[in-house]
Design an enzyme around this catalytic site. Structure first.
Site, PDB file in Angstrom:
ATOM      1  N   CYS A  86       0.867  -1.173   0.000  1.00 59.66           N
ATOM      2  CA  CYS A  86       0.000   0.000   0.000  1.00 59.66           C
ATOM      3  C   CYS A  86       0.905   1.224   0.000  1.00 59.66           C
ATOM      4  O   CYS A  86       2.037   1.167  -0.460  1.00 59.66           O
ATOM      5  CB  CYS A  86      -0.947  -0.024   1.191  1.00 59.66           C
ATOM      6  SG  CYS A  86      -0.094   0.000   2.796  1.00 59.66           S
ATOM      7  N   GLY A  87       0.444   2.308   0.554  1.00 58.43           N
ATOM      8  CA  GLY A  87       1.245   3.527   0.567  1.00 58.43           C
ATOM      9  C   GLY A  87       2.401   3.472   1.537  1.00 58.43           C
ATOM     10  O   GLY A  87       3.488   3.975   1.245  1.00 58.43           O
TER      11      GLY A  87
END
Length: 131
Positions: A86-87
């Site tokens: 993810c981020g």
């Protein structure tokens, strides 16, 4: 994002998930991608707009909000090797824990996520910056 950017309860939830899942590094994922026989599915659990702005080479988009609903159609074998990112590594840790609860046995979350990957200046599939 750092733990300071998130609520304490969210950080505690992620910490509990991290105790139950395998984590990997951007360096290890890059090495696996470079290996022609890498043999794993790389899943980007970020939102569609994040994915569209740039993602790891070969990653498939399966946002956190639909992952559990859609993963079985995309990856029907419970022992298939999966790497999620993810981020920053928070959502992917939660997603990896969730897939573990669904019976997937070879799931890892990439610690540091997209941020760590790009900070390491690793290659990305990104839209043309001149567009």
């Amino acid at each position: 994002m750092t733990p300071m950017d998130h609520s304490p309860r969210f950080v505690a939830l992620v910490d509990r998930a991290r105790q139950r899942v395998a984590e990997t590094t951007p360096q290890a994922v890059r090495a696996r991608l470079a290996d022609d026989a890498g043999g794993f599915t790389l899943i980007d659990v970020r939102e569609p707009d994040e994915y569209a702005a740039g993602h790891l080479p070969g990653a498939v988009s399966m946002p956190r909000g639909v992952l559990e609903r859609d993963v079985e159609a995309a990856v029907p074998i419970l022992g298939a090797p999966l790497v999620l990112y993810c981020g920053g590594g928070y959502r992917s840790a939660l997603a990896a824990a969730s897939l573990g609860e669904m019976g997937y046995t070879d799931v890892a979350s990439m610690d540091g996520g997209w941020r760590a990957w790009t900070e390491a200046d690793f290659p990305t599939d990104a839209p043309d910056s001149d567009a």
